[in-house]
Design an enzyme around this catalytic site. Structure first.
Site, PDB file in Angstrom:
ATOM      1  N   GLU A 279       0.873  -1.163   0.000  1.00  0.00           N
ATOM      2  CA  GLU A 279       0.000   0.000   0.000  1.00  0.00           C
ATOM      3  C   GLU A 279       0.918   1.224   0.000  1.00  0.00           C
ATOM      4  O   GLU A 279       1.805   1.318   0.854  1.00  0.00           O
ATOM      5  CB  GLU A 279      -0.884  -0.007   1.251  1.00  0.00           C
ATOM      6  CG  GLU A 279      -1.905   1.100   1.197  1.00  0.00           C
ATOM      7  CD  GLU A 279      -2.796   1.193   2.436  1.00  0.00           C
ATOM      8  OE1 GLU A 279      -2.772   0.277   3.266  1.00  0.00           O
ATOM      9  OE2 GLU A 279      -3.492   2.219   2.532  1.00  0.00           O
TER      10      GLU A 279
ATOM     11  N   ARG B 102       5.033 -13.149   9.396  1.00  0.00           N
ATOM     12  CA  ARG B 102       5.703 -11.889   9.085  1.00  0.00           C
ATOM     13  C   ARG B 102       7.036 -11.834   9.830  1.00  0.00           C
ATOM     14  O   ARG B 102       7.226 -12.487  10.848  1.00  0.00           O
ATOM     15  CB  ARG B 102       4.820 -10.699   9.423  1.00  0.00           C
ATOM     16  CG  ARG B 102       4.556 -10.523  10.909  1.00  0.00           C
ATOM     17  CD  ARG B 102       3.467  -9.503  11.192  1.00  0.00           C
ATOM     18  NE  ARG B 102       3.812  -8.175  10.752  1.00  0.00           N
ATOM     19  CZ  ARG B 102       3.165  -7.492   9.799  1.00  0.00           C
ATOM     20  NH1 ARG B 102       2.142  -8.011   9.187  1.00  0.00           N
ATOM     21  NH2 ARG B 102       3.533  -6.284   9.472  1.00  0.00           N
TER      22      ARG B 102
ATOM     23  N   LYS C 195       4.437   0.733   9.681  1.00  0.00           N
ATOM     24  CA  LYS C 195       4.585   2.007   8.983  1.00  0.00           C
ATOM     25  C   LYS C 195       4.029   3.162   9.811  1.00  0.00           C
ATOM     26  O   LYS C 195       4.580   4.250   9.813  1.00  0.00           O
ATOM     27  CB  LYS C 195       3.854   1.940   7.637  1.00  0.00           C
ATOM     28  CG  LYS C 195       4.676   1.264   6.549  1.00  0.00           C
ATOM     29  CD  LYS C 195       3.965   1.315   5.215  1.00  0.00           C
ATOM     30  CE  LYS C 195       3.030   0.153   5.063  1.00  0.00           C
ATOM     31  NZ  LYS C 195       2.525  -0.053   3.703  1.00  0.00           N
TER      32      LYS C 195
HETATM   33  P1  ATP Z   1       2.731  -2.274   8.090  1.00  0.00           P
HETATM   34  O1  ATP Z   1       1.913  -3.110   9.031  1.00  0.00           O
HETATM   35  O2  ATP Z   1       4.162  -2.152   8.458  1.00  0.00           O
HETATM   36  O3  ATP Z   1       2.113  -0.958   7.791  1.00  0.00           O
HETATM   37  P2  ATP Z   1       1.553  -3.521   5.860  1.00  0.00           P
HETATM   38  O4  ATP Z   1       1.383  -4.985   5.941  1.00  0.00           O
HETATM   39  O5  ATP Z   1       0.361  -2.682   6.102  1.00  0.00           O
HETATM   40  O6  ATP Z   1       2.769  -3.104   6.757  1.00  0.00           O
HETATM   41  P3  ATP Z   1       1.636  -3.408   3.039  1.00  0.00           P
HETATM   42  O7  ATP Z   1       2.067  -2.283   2.205  1.00  0.00           O
HETATM   43  O8  ATP Z   1       0.199  -3.758   3.070  1.00  0.00           O
HETATM   44  O9  ATP Z   1       2.153  -3.091   4.492  1.00  0.00           O
HETATM   45  O10 ATP Z   1       2.516  -4.689   2.754  1.00  0.00           O
HETATM   46  C1  ATP Z   1       2.900  -5.127   1.486  1.00  0.00           C
HETATM   47  C2  ATP Z   1       3.284  -6.567   1.588  1.00  0.00           C
HETATM   48  O11 ATP Z   1       4.377  -6.715   2.478  1.00  0.00           O
HETATM   49  C3  ATP Z   1       2.157  -7.413   2.109  1.00  0.00           C
HETATM   50  O12 ATP Z   1       2.060  -8.573   1.325  1.00  0.00           O
HETATM   51  C4  ATP Z   1       2.562  -7.720   3.511  1.00  0.00           C
HETATM   52  O13 ATP Z   1       2.059  -8.953   3.920  1.00  0.00           O
HETATM   53  C5  ATP Z   1       4.089  -7.723   3.422  1.00  0.00           C
HETATM   54  N1  ATP Z   1       4.671  -7.388   4.713  1.00  0.00           N
HETATM   55  C6  ATP Z   1       4.460  -6.284   5.455  1.00  0.00           C
HETATM   56  N2  ATP Z   1       5.136  -6.349   6.615  1.00  0.00           N
HETATM   57  C7  ATP Z   1       5.805  -7.525   6.613  1.00  0.00           C
HETATM   58  C8  ATP Z   1       6.683  -8.187   7.538  1.00  0.00           C
HETATM   59  N3  ATP Z   1       6.999  -7.638   8.711  1.00  0.00           N
HETATM   60  N4  ATP Z   1       7.182  -9.384   7.182  1.00  0.00           N
HETATM   61  C9  ATP Z   1       6.877  -9.941   6.009  1.00  0.00           C
HETATM   62  N5  ATP Z   1       6.063  -9.388   5.099  1.00  0.00           N
HETATM   63  C10 ATP Z   1       5.526  -8.192   5.384  1.00  0.00           C
HETATM   64 MG    MG Z   2      -1.412  -3.235   4.903  1.00  0.00          MG
END
Ligand code: ATP
Ligand code: MG
Length: 582
Positions: free
Chosen positions: A59, A285, A295
């Site tokens: 995102e 994760r 984030k």
């Molecule tokens: P955050 O919780 O840090 O804001 P998010 O999951 O909302 O992260 P996205 O932009 O939706 O961020 O994530 C893009 C991809 O990265 C998704 O497929 C998500 O599952 C993966 N991802 C995010 N954080 C991790 C992590 N700590 N380990 C592995 N994969 C991750």
């Molecule tokens: Mg997300």
């Protein structure tokens, strides 16, 4: 570096990591992770015409962090291994938090990690198709417009232990639903007044199946679609369908999405025909000790000025890691080393640093730098004379060659390498003691000068053995200690930013009641000093990397100028945070 830990936690030390690593290397064919097993099984069955297509779906609401790097390495890595493709898809369904600044940084970071995507897509590309599919659901009596408030909807959903109750609007006529949905699209209703919900089952044991929301009204400008839309799809409504439209075969996400999978499959079942379906798989994760990974919280660090921007070298963002001296290779090998888990766990930060040192050890040239200088005069060396000493640039890489180091009568050495009254087994310099100068001569401390008022050490006086240079007759004289130095007349002053971990506690959010992660901030995570470096360090470019011998790895910061070079400490030569009692 300070070590505030009492030693109550267990850290794998480098020896253990290396031992494990080497043990792994002996296995001829590394075993498959569970995703590779699934893929190989699918390939054996020739599913999806034996196509493998993954995607990385960020995102664009912030900068990527090391957790995303794990997901990137996994998705691109699987496709590469099985001759497949990987899309970069921006999951841009929430215009209030998203921005092109983030889109650009995400592309830069994925590229820098060494990956290129097959297609660049945006969930917003599918807003039209998603809208049509929503009308189809309405016409099939599988979706309705709900006029309840957000609180009423949430209350009506029930809990994990109690069933939900039907919305009073659930049995609206199809025609009315269609009419209202078009009205929503045309901007006739205010934000929050209505939503479109799927009509599934309010007593389903999975809460996500209790009539999930598909669309909400948002009068927000979108960074790509502008003001064309005032209704926006929810994540669940957009994600699986986007996967389908792009021909994704394996949609890999993190564990918290396992409860969404039933819904992911349900939507596609209502909408599309044929055999092809994307499938969602979940892995654990990445969590890293000493690191905040969301984030939203990283944004707080930036906004509150706790760090100097998203690319501050203390940030776990990819741009922060890059600026601090991490290499794409070190991040990829870290991602490989931690593997793919099905259960949540916390990886020790030192494993990331280990992967970094392993890479930098191979690549970086060694140079001499003194961080905390004290003057040393060689009393029997001719005045006003200087000479060149040969120095090996990188013992790990013969092709890096040798360079010449200025040597002269007046040097600077590290204050920590001299003690007036040393303990036993002190192999550095002390009155009457001998030490070897790296790449140079053996010297003996004859005398020293201190400030009579403060006791501060001002100068060390030594004699040198002219025959002790490499190749000389006394070169092999047994001397226990070797120290680094720079020639006073030739050394260049530079700014050095000594970065350390941002948090003192391995779990930054382990805090007393009423406190937040700020409670665990390391007050010494940045110290700025002036150091003296050998004169070969010229014409520096940002990100150039070196090993300052006996100290650690350093790189040139983007703030560096020819007049005022700036170095960042990337990491020490060994894990100073490990349980060691020091
Ligand atoms: P955050 O919780 O840090 O804001 P998010 O999951 O909302 O992260 P996205 O932009 O939706 O961020 O994530 C893009 C991809 O990265 C998704 O497929 C998500 O599952 C993966 N991802 C995010 N954080 C991790 C992590 N700590 N380990 C592995 N994969 C991750
Ligand atoms: Mg997300």
């Amino acid at each position: 570096m300070n070590n505030p830990l009492s030693g109550s936690e267990s850290h794998p030390n480098e020896k253990e990591i290396r031992a494990n690593h080497n043990a792994g290397a002996e296995v001829e064919r590394p075993s498959l992770n569970f995703l590779e097993e699934i893929i190989e099984d699918d390939l054996r069955q020739q599913k999806n015409d034996s196509r493998i297509h993954t995607r990385f779906p960020p995102e664009p609401n912030g900068y990527l962090h090391i957790g995303h790097a794990k997901s990137i390495c996994l998705n691109f890595g699987l496709a590469k291994k099985y001759n497949g493709k990987t899309n970069l898809r921006f999951d841009d369904t929430n215009p209030t938090k998203e921005d092109v600044e983030y889109v650009d940084s995400i592309k830069e970071d994925v590229n820098w990690l060494g990956f290129s995507w097959d297609g660049e897509y945006y969930a917003s590309d599918y807003f039209g198709q998603l809208y049509e599919w929503a009308e189809k659901l309405i016409l099939d009596d599988k979706a309705y417009i709900d006029d309840q408030s957000a609180e009423e909807i949430s209350k009506g959903r029930g809990t994990v232990t109690t069933t939900g109750i039907n919305s009073p609007f659930r049995n609206r006529a199809i025609e009315e639903n269609l009419d209202l949905f078009r009205g929503m699209r045309d901007g006739k209703f205010p934000e929050g007044s209505r939503v479109l919900r799927a009509k599934i089952d309010m007593s389903h044991k999975n809460m996500f199946m209790r009539d999930p929301i598909l669309y909400r009204i948002l009068f927000s400008h979108h960074h790509r679609t502008g003001d064309s839309w005032c209704i926006y799809p929810m994540y669940d409504w957009a994600h699986g369908q986007s996967d389908y439209l792009e021909g994704i075969t394996h949609s890999v996400c993190t564990l918290e999405f396992d409860v969404h999978r039933v819904l992911y499959d349900w939507f596609l079942e209502q909408l599309v025909e044929g055999d092809y379906r994307p499938h969602q798989y979940e892995f654990a994760r990445l969590n890293l000790s000493y690191t905040l990974m969301s984030k939203r919280k990283l944004l707080e660090l930036v906004k509150d000025g706790i760090v100097n921007g998203w690319d501050d070298p203390r940030m776990p963002t990819i741009c922060g890691l890059r600026r601090s001296g991490y290499t794409p290779e070190s991040i990829r090998s870290f991602a490989e080393r931690i593997g793919v888990a099905k259960r949540d766990n916390v990886i020790d930060y030192s494993l990331l640093e280990f992967s970094l040192r392993e890479d930098l050890n191979k690549k970086t040239n060694r140079v001499l730098a003194v961080l905390n200088p004290v003057k040393l005069v060689i009393t029997n060396y001719p005045d006003k004379e200087s000479e060149f000493l040969d120095a090996v640039n990188n013992p790990e890489d013969p092709s890096a060659g040798i360079r010449q180091l200025y040597f002269s009568k007046e040097l600077y050495i590290e204050r920590e390498d001299f003690m007036i009254d040393p303990p036993k087994k002190y192999f550095r310099l002390f009155p009457g003691g001998e030490v070897r100068l790296k790449y140079g001569y053996i010297i003996k401390c004859e005398d020293y000068v201190t400030n009579p008022d403060t006791g501060e050490l001002l100068e060390i006086h030594c004699t040198y053995d002219p025959l002790s240079k490499t190749g000389g007759p006394n070169a092999n004289r047994k001397i226990k200690g070797t120290i680094h130095w720079v020639s006073a007349q030739h050394a260049i002053p530079v700014e050095v930013r000594l970065y350390d971990r941002l948090f003192l506690n391995s779990d930054p959010e382990d805090v007393p009641e009423g406190k937040d992660f700020r409670y665990n901030l390391n007050p010494d995570s940045l110290k700025i000093i002036t150091a003296l470096v050998e004169p070969s360090l010229q014409n520096l470019k940002p990100l150039d990397q070196f090993q300052f011998e006996r100290i650690g790895y350093f790189n040139v910061d983007s703030d560096s100028t020819p007049e005022r070079p700036v170095f960042n400490r990337t990491t020490g030569l060994r894990d100073s945070w490990a349980k060691s009692g020091n």
